[in-house]
Design an enzyme around this catalytic site. Sequence first.
Site, PDB file in Angstrom:
ATOM      1  N   GLY A  81       7.552   1.066  -7.975  1.00 48.35           N
ATOM      2  CA  GLY A  81       7.124   2.434  -9.201  1.00 48.35           C
ATOM      3  C   GLY A  81       8.475   3.205  -9.560  1.00 48.35           C
ATOM      4  O   GLY A  81       9.645   2.802  -9.627  1.00 48.35           O
ATOM      5  N   GLY A 159      -4.201  -3.038 -10.151  1.00 46.49           N
ATOM      6  CA  GLY A 159      -3.569  -3.668 -10.659  1.00 46.49           C
ATOM      7  C   GLY A 159      -3.030  -4.533  -9.715  1.00 46.49           C
ATOM      8  O   GLY A 159      -3.756  -5.719  -9.207  1.00 46.49           O
ATOM      9  N   ARG A 241       1.702   5.505  -2.896  1.00 46.78           N
ATOM     10  CA  ARG A 241       3.062   7.039  -3.001  1.00 46.78           C
ATOM     11  C   ARG A 241       2.382   8.077  -2.103  1.00 46.78           C
ATOM     12  O   ARG A 241       0.871   8.002  -2.653  1.00 46.78           O
ATOM     13  CB  ARG A 241       3.881   7.925  -4.410  1.00 46.78           C
ATOM     14  CG  ARG A 241       4.359   6.383  -5.556  1.00 46.78           C
ATOM     15  CD  ARG A 241       6.179   6.779  -4.552  1.00 46.78           C
ATOM     16  NE  ARG A 241       6.610   5.793  -5.063  1.00 46.78           N
ATOM     17  CZ  ARG A 241       6.946   4.377  -4.713  1.00 46.78           C
ATOM     18  NH1 ARG A 241       6.386   3.733  -4.146  1.00 46.78           N
ATOM     19  NH2 ARG A 241       7.866   3.989  -5.377  1.00 46.78           N
ATOM     20  N   ASP A 265       1.591   4.258   4.378  1.00 43.77           N
ATOM     21  CA  ASP A 265       2.604   3.409   4.397  1.00 43.77           C
ATOM     22  C   ASP A 265       3.868   5.234   4.293  1.00 43.77           C
ATOM     23  O   ASP A 265       5.021   5.132   3.941  1.00 43.77           O
ATOM     24  CB  ASP A 265       2.729   2.034   4.032  1.00 43.77           C
ATOM     25  CG  ASP A 265       4.421   1.545   4.067  1.00 43.77           C
ATOM     26  OD1 ASP A 265       5.176   1.475   4.764  1.00 43.77           O
ATOM     27  OD2 ASP A 265       4.868   1.193   2.791  1.00 43.77           O
ATOM     28  N   GLU A 270       9.311  12.412   2.569  1.00 46.32           N
ATOM     29  CA  GLU A 270       9.574  10.637   3.677  1.00 46.32           C
ATOM     30  C   GLU A 270      11.836  10.683   3.306  1.00 46.32           C
ATOM     31  O   GLU A 270      11.770  10.969   2.960  1.00 46.32           O
ATOM     32  CB  GLU A 270       9.698   9.323   2.752  1.00 46.32           C
ATOM     33  CG  GLU A 270       8.024   9.310   2.335  1.00 46.32           C
ATOM     34  CD  GLU A 270       7.826   7.992   1.999  1.00 46.32           C
ATOM     35  OE1 GLU A 270       8.393   7.558   1.377  1.00 46.32           O
ATOM     36  OE2 GLU A 270       7.012   7.432   1.425  1.00 46.32           O
ATOM     37  N   HIS A 289       7.666   3.647   4.821  1.00 48.06           N
ATOM     38  CA  HIS A 289       7.786   3.582   3.672  1.00 48.06           C
ATOM     39  C   HIS A 289       8.290   1.579   3.333  1.00 48.06           C
ATOM     40  O   HIS A 289       9.359   1.527   3.157  1.00 48.06           O
ATOM     41  CB  HIS A 289       8.117   4.084   2.918  1.00 48.06           C
ATOM     42  CG  HIS A 289       8.228   3.623   1.067  1.00 48.06           C
ATOM     43  ND1 HIS A 289       8.551   4.731   0.560  1.00 48.06           N
ATOM     44  CD2 HIS A 289       7.963   2.706   0.317  1.00 48.06           C
ATOM     45  CE1 HIS A 289       8.181   4.421  -0.830  1.00 48.06           C
ATOM     46  NE2 HIS A 289       7.701   2.604  -0.849  1.00 48.06           N
ATOM     47  N   ILE A 290       7.577   0.479   4.267  1.00 48.39           N
ATOM     48  CA  ILE A 290       8.483  -0.513   4.399  1.00 48.39           C
ATOM     49  C   ILE A 290       7.369  -1.724   3.876  1.00 48.39           C
ATOM     50  O   ILE A 290       7.986  -2.990   4.116  1.00 48.39           O
ATOM     51  CB  ILE A 290       7.586  -1.022   5.854  1.00 48.39           C
ATOM     52  CG1 ILE A 290       7.199  -0.839   6.466  1.00 48.39           C
ATOM     53  CG2 ILE A 290       9.333  -0.444   6.773  1.00 48.39           C
ATOM     54  CD1 ILE A 290       6.824  -1.841   8.049  1.00 48.39           C
ATOM     55  N   SER A 292       7.419  -3.186   0.872  1.00 48.84           N
ATOM     56  CA  SER A 292       7.756  -3.885   0.277  1.00 48.84           C
ATOM     57  C   SER A 292       9.576  -4.942   0.835  1.00 48.84           C
ATOM     58  O   SER A 292      10.400  -5.958   0.847  1.00 48.84           O
ATOM     59  CB  SER A 292       8.878  -4.147  -0.740  1.00 48.84           C
ATOM     60  OG  SER A 292      10.273  -3.393  -0.986  1.00 48.84           O
TER      61      SER A 292
HETATM   62  C1  DGY Z   1       8.453   0.191  -4.634  1.00 44.13           C
HETATM   63  O1  DGY Z   1       8.831  -0.894  -5.045  1.00 44.13           O
HETATM   64  O2  DGY Z   1       7.736   1.118  -5.818  1.00 44.13           O
HETATM   65  C2  DGY Z   1       7.637   0.664  -3.244  1.00 44.13           C
HETATM   66  O3  DGY Z   1       7.392   1.692  -3.256  1.00 44.13           O
HETATM   67  C3  DGY Z   1       9.924  -0.028  -3.020  1.00 44.13           C
HETATM   68  O4  DGY Z   1       8.821  -0.556  -1.527  1.00 44.13           O
END
Ligand code: DGY
Length: 325
Positions: A81, A159, A241, A265, A270, A289-290, A292
């Site tokens: 993002g 996507g 997001r 998430d 945040e 926000h985990i 990834s």
């Molecule tokens: C991103 O890469 O945009 C994610 O939100 C991070 O996990």
Amino acid sequence: MSSVKPSVYVTRRVPLPGKEILATECNVTQWDQDDPVPRDELLRQVKGKDGIFCLLTEKIDEELILAAGPQLKVVGTMSVGYDHVDLAACKKHNIKVGFTPGVLTNAVAELTVALLLTTSRRLKEAMAEVVNGGWGTWKPLWLCGQGLDGATVGIVGLGRIGLTVGKCLKPFAVQKFLYSDAFENPGAAEIDAQRVPLDELLANSDFVLACCALTPETREMFNKDVFKKMKKNAIFINTSRGGVVQQDDLYDALKSGEIGAAGLDVTVPEPLPTNSPLLTLNNCVILPHIASATDKSRSSMSELTARNILAALNGEKMPTQVRID
Ligand code: DGY
């Protein structure tokens, strides 16, 4: 690259590959901590730098670009993002922007599935009952949730990540996939997903998954009007997001039973304050926000960010550059 090494500022402690790769050709300075660099320190530190390695927590705007100075050539964000980057300002000052699509797709899709199942099968409540003594005996009517078997899953934003989530969910005997997106995705055929107007998706989906980027068009698109159009038992999942959701409206929809449950998430802000009303709801699961957060994914994100920065500094094609129209 000229004989004078370019200088790059890394805004956080990040997985090693990124820093090591940069250090082969650049002078690297770093905010070597796990918490974000304060804004005034960031503005001081970027002065004179040729490249910035940043995260989604740093606002990359014209103030920062001007603080860096006219030699700044590239910003590489260790994220897929890039809503925290002012692309118009980057374009105006001729700064290239790199991001990290692809290398986190599987990790994010996996976490989306985990969050969906946790939410729909009421695992947060179930685990609490084991600990708090609420587990009496096996009861036919207790803690029943919703399964994916025979369900319709609606994906908003098909996507890379949305499609991979669909592929992961397909073996759970999902009956139908719908998606809404500004563009047709030819990959949709792999999950037999049908592109429909958003209202049709909302009216027919048992699960509504937000997999879209945060843009001016999607900001707070999940608001009271949209929750009203969902099924009463709909499970809403957001791993994109927090900004795509109007959070007060979501609270009302969950509290009043307008929708069934939500798994998030991502939130605004945040971290989510611990007194947020959303945390009082049994039908809302919130993660910090985990999506990834696997070692492999984060390491690859760090490496790709460094490679983007080096390529731009060397005047080469960046592996994954944000297209700025
Ligand atoms: C991103 O890469 O945009 C994610 O939100 C991070 O996990």
